[in-house]
Design an enzyme around this catalytic site. Structure first.
Site, PDB file in Angstrom:
ATOM      1  N   GLN A 283       0.860  -1.167   0.000  1.00 49.03           N
ATOM      2  CA  GLN A 283       0.000   0.000   0.000  1.00 49.03           C
ATOM      3  C   GLN A 283       0.909   1.234   0.000  1.00 49.03           C
ATOM      4  OE1 GLN A 283      -2.991  -0.487  -0.892  1.00 49.03           O
ATOM      5  NE2 GLN A 283      -4.347  -0.480   0.875  1.00 49.03           N
ATOM      6  N   SER A 284       0.442   2.329  -0.606  1.00 48.95           N
ATOM      7  CA  SER A 284       1.338   3.469  -0.845  1.00 48.95           C
ATOM      8  C   SER A 284       1.659   4.250   0.412  1.00 48.95           C
ATOM      9  CB  SER A 284       0.725   4.403  -1.894  1.00 48.95           C
ATOM     10  OG  SER A 284       0.615   3.729  -3.131  1.00 48.95           O
ATOM     11  N   THR A 285       0.703   4.413   1.314  1.00 51.28           N
ATOM     12  CA  THR A 285       0.911   5.243   2.502  1.00 51.28           C
ATOM     13  C   THR A 285       0.389   4.527   3.737  1.00 51.28           C
ATOM     14  OG1 THR A 285      -1.218   6.386   2.260  1.00 51.28           O
ATOM     15  CG2 THR A 285       0.690   7.351   1.124  1.00 51.28           C
TER      16      THR A 285
END
Length: 698
Positions: free
Chosen positions: A26-28
């Site tokens: 997941q990006s963040t």
């Protein structure tokens, strides 16, 4: 996820003999917390790998990169581990929800495809299985990677445009420096801390006076004053902390447009040049003020106005010692008074400096512009000592009518500065007492039985008390050295110094002299070519007035001497007036004339000038030829030779040996030889005997 395995699946027994890797990302961190369904969907890919025939114990999940961006492989330990496993030949299948989970840039994506094709590793997503060794599958995977990177670019573009539109209205919440703060209504105003407000006002006032960031830094260091700083690391709100002064912190305050009440967006931009090794993001560069995307002036209260902010930026740029860019720089140590403000009268460029002499004590203004840019000769070189003396004299003459007003203004400045520092010390002591009182209240609030906490709070309280005591000691020491009000004797001494400007000028340092000069004079144009032996000076004053002057310069030969014809005529007049060389030299010095090398004339130098110009020496009897005997009864060289029946060379030899006595008024004047009748008779007898003996011997 429940799709049946079709008959044409590329999965073979050789693939199942190796491990299957599930990559989860997941990006963040916010997406990990809020988008839990997406994370759970990626973990369920384990069931899809099992459907392809892999046992659960041969399926590995790589979730080290949860909360990390896929724009680069830097910092993604999980992705680097996956690449390593493929390169070691351990992987048979790489499974991810889609291509964007594996990588968001083509470099990392195609590196993965290349390794998978070399080692025969399959790539699968939520829909189908791809074989990177097959052309069409490789084409589809390449397009998927391109679309993944393009999607990220579009997302960033939309976010940036929205941010830009919000900033154009002044509604984007931006980090504020220490002197400003957001109010409850969301508006920007002054920091409510009175010490922060007063310290920044004092900083801007000192820069207005000293005109140099380093000079302001030295003032704060001498006064033992800290500067307020708001660190931007960590979650907001960010508290103001006090840090020791440095040149970088002074420049941060002076270059921040927020202190001028301007809302600015886009002061820096990213550039691919100068990217640091191992950095995830590219380097940034400053944007010129005229190119700022958003600049809303007078958007909120400021410590200075916009005009003063722009003047400060120009002053900071001019303080850089870069003559080729027409920047005069700050006054530096060195004897050259016109350092940085001397302009070449031939090409109009700013002149540099060179110190000549064995000890580097003789400054020279020189223009190297043509030499540096075109390889040609230097425009000109001007010796500084004579020019500086002339400019110094003109400056003191210009300041003489206002010397009393200057002395009174200096008194006011000293008292104002003392009061300003007293204000800073008062706020500093008040803060120290507050910190100590706050620590005491925290100590009183703890339960006496809780000694674990009480001991720590007690130590904090003692430290705050020591800090407050130390500040009081430093304040008392400062008060003894810097009284707030001047004594009557000190005021009288300052006024007397103001009235005696030459004495005050001599007492100032070289840097202070240059600072005084720049307050009155803007530029000085120098040119020594128009007239031989002179330097043409054009002074441009700060008021806009212009004055022109000429200064005689030292030369190596009288061919370049200023007004050599007048000097020759003066020497001839003095010779006609029957002055000897020594008297001529005294007369020339009384007229204020100097020799070619700038020294007073001497009799020997006048003698050389007469020889140069074929001026005969003065005759005692006012005739062209010396007589046999002078009016006072002494003999000339020719008269003595005739009286003694010898040659003139013998007379000179006897004068040298002491057989004859005589004198000259000065070197180059005729001899006056003392001869009496008995002495003549005796010497003539000696001459005859010497002549007869030589004849007999021959």
């Amino acid at each position: 996820m429940n799709m049946l395995l079709n008959l044409e699946s590329p999965v073979t027994t050789a693939h199942r003999a190796k491990l299957a890797y599930i990559y989860v990302r997941q990006s963040t961190a916010g997406q990990v917390r809020q988008h839990q369904e997406s994370t759970e969907l990626q973990y369920r890919l384990v069931d899809r790998a099992a459907a392809f025939g892999w046992p659960k114990e041969r399926i590995e999940v790589i979730d080290d990169d949860l909360g990390k961006s896929g724009t680069s492989s830097d910092g993604r330990g999980g992705f680097q581990r996956l690449i390593a496993e493929i390169g070691l030949g351990k992987a048979g299948l790489v499974l991810s929800l889609d291509a964007s989970r594996l990588a968001r840039n083509n470099h990392d994506w195609h590196q993965l495809l290349e390794l998978c094709s070399l080692f025969g590793v399959l790539i699968a997503d939520g829909e189908r299985v791809y074989d990177p060794c097959a052309y069409h599958d490789r084409l589809l995977l390449g397009l998927s990677g391109i679309m993944s990177e393009a999607e990220l670019h579009q997302i960033k573009l939309r976010l940036h445009q929205g941010e830009r539109q919000k900033a154009a209205r002044g509604e984007l919440r931006v980090p504020l420096p220490a002197g400003l703060a957001y109010g409850r209504d969301g508006r920007i105003g002054f920091n409510p801390d009175e010490e922060v407000h007063a310290r920044l006002l004092h900083l801007f006032a000192k820069f207005r006076e000293l005109r140099s960031a380093k000079a302001v830094m030295r003032h704060f260091q001498e006064a033992n004053l800290l500067v307020p700083v708001r660190p931007l690391d960590g979650p907001s709100p960010h508290d103001v902390v006090w840090r020791p002064v440095s040149n970088a912190r002074i420049l941060q305050v002076l270059k921040n447009p927020a202190y001028a009440g301007a809302y600015v967006y886009g002061r820096r931009r990213r550039t691919p040049i100068g990217r640091r090794s191992g950095s995830r993001h590219g380097a940034t560069e400053a944007v010129a003020i005229q190119d700022w995307p958003v600049c809303l002036k007078d958007a909120f209260p400021g410590y200075i106005d916009w005009e003063e902010f722009m003047a400060n930026q120009r002053r900071l740029a001019d303080n850089l010692n870069h003559y080729d860019a027409n920047r005069h720089g700050v006054p530096r140590q060195g004897n050259a008074l016109l350092q940085g403000i001397a302009i070449c009268g031939r090409c109009g460029r700013r002149m540099g400096l060179h110190y000549s002499g064995q000890n580097g004590n003789y400054p020279v203004y020189l223009c190297r512009a043509d030499q540096h840019q075109h390889g040609g000769p230097r425009c000109q070189e001007v010796r500084a000592l004579g020019v500086d003396a002339a400019v110094e004299r003109l400056l003191l003459e210009a300041l003489t009518p206002d010397r009393l007003a200057l002395a009174i203004a200096a008194l006011g400045e000293l008292e104002n500065e003392a009061r300003a520092l007293e204000r800073q010390w008062s706020l500093k002591r008040e803060r120290a007492r507050y910190e100590a009182e706050r620590a005491r209240r925290q100590y009183d609030a703890v339960e006496p039985e809780n000694r674990l906490v009480a001991r720590s709070l007690e130590r904090v309280w003692e430290d705050k008390l020591r800090q407050a005591e130390q500040i009081d000691i430093e304040y008392e020491s400062w008060r003894r050295q810097q009284p707030i009000s001047l004594a009557a004797a000190d005021r009288a001494q300052i006024i007397s110094l103001g009235e005696d400007l030459p004495k005050l000028w001599d007492a100032a340092s070289v840097v202070e002299r240059k600072q005084i000069l720049r307050l009155v004079v803007k530029e000085v144009v120098l040119d020594q070519r128009p007239e031989s032996g002179q330097v043409w000076i054009r002074i441009i004053w700060q008021t806009g007035a212009v004055s022109e002057h000429k200064v005689r310069r030292n030369v190596s030969s009288y061919r370049n001497y200023a007004d050599v014809a007048a000097l020759e005529a003066r020497v001839r007049d003095l010779v006609v007036a029957r002055k000897i060389d020594r008297e001529i030299a005294r007369a020339l010095n009384a007229d204020g004339l100097l020799s070619a090398h700038g020294r007073p004339f001497s009799g020997g130098e006048v003698h050389l000038l007469r020889k140069r110009w074929n001026i005969p020496t003065v005759k005692i009897n006012r005739t062209e030829h010396n007589p046999r005997q002078w009016p006072d009864g002494t003999y000339s060289v020719q008269g003595a030779a005739e009286a003694l029946s010898i040659s003139t060379q013998t007379v000179f030899k006897w004068l040298q040996k002491g057989r004859l006595s005589g004198h000259q008024i000065t070197k180059g004047m005729p001899w006056q030889i003392n001869l009496s009748n008995p002495q003549i008779a005796e010497l003539r007898t000696q001459v005859r005997r010497t002549t007869l003996s030589k004849k007999e011997a021959s």
